[in-house]
Design a protein around this motif. Structure first.
Motif, PDB file in Angstrom:
ATOM      1  N   GLY A  34       0.828  -1.205   0.000  1.00 43.42           N
ATOM      2  CA  GLY A  34       0.000   0.000   0.000  1.00 43.42           C
ATOM      3  C   GLY A  34       0.863   1.255   0.000  1.00 43.42           C
ATOM      4  N   ALA A  35       1.884   1.279   0.837  1.00 42.70           N
ATOM      5  CA  ALA A  35       2.750   2.464   0.921  1.00 42.70           C
ATOM      6  C   ALA A  35       3.512   2.657  -0.392  1.00 42.70           C
ATOM      7  CB  ALA A  35       3.715   2.326   2.095  1.00 42.70           C
ATOM      8  N   LEU A  36       4.025   1.550  -0.902  1.00 46.36           N
ATOM      9  CA  LEU A  36       4.793   1.625  -2.150  1.00 46.36           C
ATOM     10  C   LEU A  36       3.902   2.131  -3.299  1.00 46.36           C
ATOM     11  CD1 LEU A  36       7.228  -1.124  -3.228  1.00 46.36           C
ATOM     12  CD2 LEU A  36       5.320  -0.669  -4.692  1.00 46.36           C
ATOM     13  N   MET A  37       2.674   1.614  -3.394  1.00 48.06           N
ATOM     14  CA  MET A  37       1.786   2.057  -4.480  1.00 48.06           C
ATOM     15  C   MET A  37       1.329   3.502  -4.262  1.00 48.06           C
ATOM     16  SD  MET A  37       1.951  -0.292  -6.592  1.00 48.06           S
ATOM     17  CE  MET A  37       1.018   0.660  -7.766  1.00 48.06           C
ATOM     18  N   ALA A  38       1.060   3.865  -3.012  1.00 53.70           N
ATOM     19  CA  ALA A  38       0.620   5.233  -2.730  1.00 53.70           C
ATOM     20  C   ALA A  38       1.720   6.222  -3.133  1.00 53.70           C
ATOM     21  CB  ALA A  38       0.280   5.395  -1.253  1.00 53.70           C
ATOM     22  N   MET A  39       2.958   5.918  -2.760  1.00 49.21           N
ATOM     23  CA  MET A  39       4.064   6.813  -3.100  1.00 49.21           C
ATOM     24  C   MET A  39       4.240   6.866  -4.605  1.00 49.21           C
ATOM     25  SD  MET A  39       6.084   8.939  -1.878  1.00 49.21           S
ATOM     26  CE  MET A  39       7.582   9.356  -1.018  1.00 49.21           C
ATOM     27  N   SER A  40       4.069   5.721  -5.250  1.00 50.57           N
ATOM     28  CA  SER A  40       4.211   5.697  -6.696  1.00 50.57           C
ATOM     29  C   SER A  40       3.168   6.611  -7.352  1.00 50.57           C
ATOM     30  CB  SER A  40       4.105   4.242  -7.158  1.00 50.57           C
ATOM     31  OG  SER A  40       3.451   4.157  -8.366  1.00 50.57           O
ATOM     32  N   HIS A  41       1.900   6.538  -6.908  1.00 52.61           N
ATOM     33  CA  HIS A  41       0.871   7.416  -7.487  1.00 52.61           C
ATOM     34  C   HIS A  41       1.175   8.889  -7.192  1.00 52.61           C
ATOM     35  CE1 HIS A  41      -1.559   4.180  -8.939  1.00 52.61           C
ATOM     36  NE2 HIS A  41      -1.688   3.641  -7.748  1.00 52.61           N
ATOM     37  N   TYR A  42       1.684   9.136  -6.000  1.00 50.15           N
ATOM     38  CA  TYR A  42       2.036  10.520  -5.668  1.00 50.15           C
ATOM     39  C   TYR A  42       3.160  11.032  -6.580  1.00 50.15           C
ATOM     40  CZ  TYR A  42       4.099  14.495  -3.305  1.00 50.15           C
ATOM     41  OH  TYR A  42       4.625  15.728  -3.042  1.00 50.15           O
ATOM     42  N   LEU A  43       4.196  10.205  -6.779  1.00 48.21           N
ATOM     43  CA  LEU A  43       5.323  10.644  -7.620  1.00 48.21           C
ATOM     44  C   LEU A  43       4.879  10.834  -9.065  1.00 48.21           C
ATOM     45  CD1 LEU A  43       8.341   8.550  -6.252  1.00 48.21           C
ATOM     46  CD2 LEU A  43       7.568  10.836  -5.605  1.00 48.21           C
ATOM     47  N   ILE A  44       3.995   9.951  -9.535  1.00 47.85           N
ATOM     48  CA  ILE A  44       3.477  10.106 -10.910  1.00 47.85           C
ATOM     49  C   ILE A  44       2.742  11.444 -11.022  1.00 47.85           C
ATOM     50  CG2 ILE A  44       1.807   9.201 -12.590  1.00 47.85           C
ATOM     51  CD1 ILE A  44       2.587   6.363 -11.551  1.00 47.85           C
ATOM     52  N   SER A  45       1.969  11.778  -9.982  1.00 46.22           N
ATOM     53  CA  SER A  45       1.232  13.050 -10.040  1.00 46.22           C
ATOM     54  C   SER A  45       2.182  14.250 -10.002  1.00 46.22           C
ATOM     55  CB  SER A  45       0.190  13.136  -8.920  1.00 46.22           C
ATOM     56  OG  SER A  45       0.838  13.367  -7.685  1.00 46.22           O
ATOM     57  N   ARG A  46       3.421  14.026  -9.554  1.00 53.58           N
ATOM     58  CA  ARG A  46       4.440  15.090  -9.602  1.00 53.58           C
ATOM     59  C   ARG A  46       5.200  15.086 -10.921  1.00 53.58           C
ATOM     60  NH1 ARG A  46       6.987  16.879  -4.128  1.00 53.58           N
ATOM     61  NH2 ARG A  46       8.700  17.536  -5.454  1.00 53.58           N
ATOM     62  N   GLY A  47       4.810  14.208 -11.840  1.00 56.80           N
ATOM     63  CA  GLY A  47       5.481  14.141 -13.139  1.00 56.80           C
ATOM     64  C   GLY A  47       6.710  13.254 -13.145  1.00 56.80           C
ATOM     65  N   MET A  48       6.836  12.377 -12.137  1.00 54.07           N
ATOM     66  CA  MET A  48       8.005  11.504 -12.080  1.00 54.07           C
ATOM     67  C   MET A  48       7.667  10.118 -12.615  1.00 54.07           C
ATOM     68  SD  MET A  48       9.434  12.721  -8.356  1.00 54.07           S
ATOM     69  CE  MET A  48      11.036  11.925  -8.464  1.00 54.07           C
ATOM     70  N   TYR A  49       8.700   9.296 -12.825  1.00 58.05           N
ATOM     71  CA  TYR A  49       8.516   7.942 -13.366  1.00 58.05           C
ATOM     72  C   TYR A  49       9.137   6.922 -12.401  1.00 58.05           C
ATOM     73  CZ  TYR A  49       7.334  10.480 -17.594  1.00 58.05           C
ATOM     74  OH  TYR A  49       6.749  11.324 -18.490  1.00 58.05           O
ATOM     75  N   PRO A  50       8.450   6.593 -11.325  1.00 59.61           N
ATOM     76  CA  PRO A  50       9.045   5.670 -10.352  1.00 59.61           C
ATOM     77  C   PRO A  50       9.016   4.222 -10.829  1.00 59.61           C
ATOM     78  CG  PRO A  50       6.816   6.256  -9.699  1.00 59.61           C
ATOM     79  CD  PRO A  50       7.128   7.076 -10.916  1.00 59.61           C
ATOM     80  N   SER A  51       9.967   3.433 -10.335  1.00 56.86           N
ATOM     81  CA  SER A  51       9.923   1.971 -10.475  1.00 56.86           C
ATOM     82  C   SER A  51       9.769   1.398  -9.078  1.00 56.86           C
ATOM     83  CB  SER A  51      11.213   1.434 -11.077  1.00 56.86           C
ATOM     84  OG  SER A  51      11.444   2.028 -12.317  1.00 56.86           O
TER      85      SER A  51
END
Ligand code: 5GP
Ligand code: MN
Length: 345
Positions: A34-51
């Motif tokens: 949950g934390a990993l996916m939440a952070m990923s969605h947050y970073l995407i909304s900042r225009g980033m491309y997380p793995s």
């Protein structure tokens, strides 16, 4: 009651990163995923491309949280993708573990990485020496609650949960919900506040409860019945009850990863039982050990028991570990260990 965290350094690290990598722990649970996916969605909304990398596979009941947007790599012995991602990341963010050994074979790769490392966790005594930035709060229900309050403190969110995407909010809610056993344990006032804020911005708690708790196979229900009827052992004078789940029973009931979720809590409803344990025999050819899950009530510390007797750790009331012995010897070993630990008999 709102929790505030200093996010200055985190925001600097994010601004400087092009290849951020998010990492969970071995046997990932709802809180870690949950934390990993939440952070990923947050970073995407900042225009980033997380793995993202998980050291082992997630349980099926969390599949609905994992979308297509984030490349998720699950470590396996056969390919080096997870190792390559760690080596090429320019920022590592780790969720829901206090020791690098909880990433199993990836520990050395993380140690070898020169990227800045961030830890977001709620376990006691984190290995702060391996990280450049540590958010650690053992009071909070879950790593997802900690991440929620960190995100609320970010300058682009400004305490307004409607600025999180719905997927981010749902991921945070699921991690908190599963780590508290659906609001049964480790819940404090700020946890209810988080739940209230997230449901207020559109999180459908009934939909998430259905997805996580009412989505199992009939085989899993039958296995639970068999365990409770035939594999429940009680050490009455110690206030301990434990379940023995053999590899043979797993085969008979078509066991899938995640099927034993929640089993360890069941014996705690027996009058007088204050510690419950589940011993699950793992035998998949290369890996052979017994996975231990422990739960307790009040000030009985199963974290210490796990580290003293089960090669593990965790929290005071919820811990886990491993035993390396024939499955047939677990019952006598565990009774002896509990008597010694509780100084009874
Ligand atoms: P569970 O029983 O749900 O698998 O784990 C409960 C808690 O125990 C987890 O949140 C985690 O903190 C801890 N835990 C589980 N397995 C291990 C392990 O092998 N080693 C350590 N150090 N902690 C564990
Ligand atoms: Mn957790």
């Amino acid at each position: 009651m709102k929790k505030r965290f200093d996010t200055t350094l985190l925001e600097e690290l994010l601004a400087a990163s092009v290849r951020p990598l998010l990492m969970g722990h071995f046997n990932p649970d709802g809180d870690s995923v949950g934390a990993l996916m939440a952070m990923s969605h947050y970073l995407i909304s900042r225009g980033m491309y997380p793995s993202a990398v998980l050291p082992s596979h997630y349980p099926e009941y969390l599949a609905f949280l994992i979308g297509e947007e984030t490349p998720l790599t699950i470590h396996s012995q056969e390919d080096d993708n997870a190792r390559d991602l760690i080596a090429s990341a320019d920022l590592l963010i780790c969720f829901d573990f206090n020791r690098l050994s909880r990433t199993e074979q990836l520990e050395d790769d993380i140690l070898a990485s020169e990227a800045p490392k961030v830890l977001i966790d709620h376990h006691p005594h984190p290995e702060v020496e391996h990280f450049d930035l540590v958010y650690s709060d053992t009071e909070l229900s879950s790593s997802c609650e900690l991440l929620f309050w960190i995100l609320m403190s970010m300058s682009d969110i400004q305490g307004d949960p409607s600025r999180l995407t719905l997927k981010c909010s749902e991921s945070l809610y699921v991690g908190m919900m599963t780590d508290t056993n659906n609001f049964y344990n480790s819940v404090i006032a700020s946890t209810f506040e988080m739940a209230s804020l997230l449901t207020g911005v559109g999180v459908d708690k009934t939909k998430l409860q259905e997805a996580v708790y009412n989505n199992y196979s009939a085989d899993r229900m039958r296995l639970m019945g068999h365990l409770l009827k035939d594999c429940l052992h009680i050490i009455g004078d110690c206030g301990v009850a434990y379940l023995l789940l053999s590899a043979e029973d797993k085969r008979l009931y078509n066991f899938a990863i995640g099927d034993s979720e929640g089993f360890v809590n069941l014996p705690l409803s027996i009058k007088g039982i204050r510690i419950s344990a589940l011993f699950s025999e793992l035998d998949n050819g290369q890996d052979k050990y017994i996975r231990v899950s422990l739960r307790s009530k009040g000030d009985l510390d199963v974290n210490r028991f796990a580290s003293l007797y089960c090669n593990g750790g965790g929290h005071i009331n919820a811990a886990g570990g491993r035993l390396y012995m024939p499955f047939e010897e677990v019952a006598s070993y565990i009774e002896k260990s509990f008597r010694e630990y509780l100084k009874i008999g």
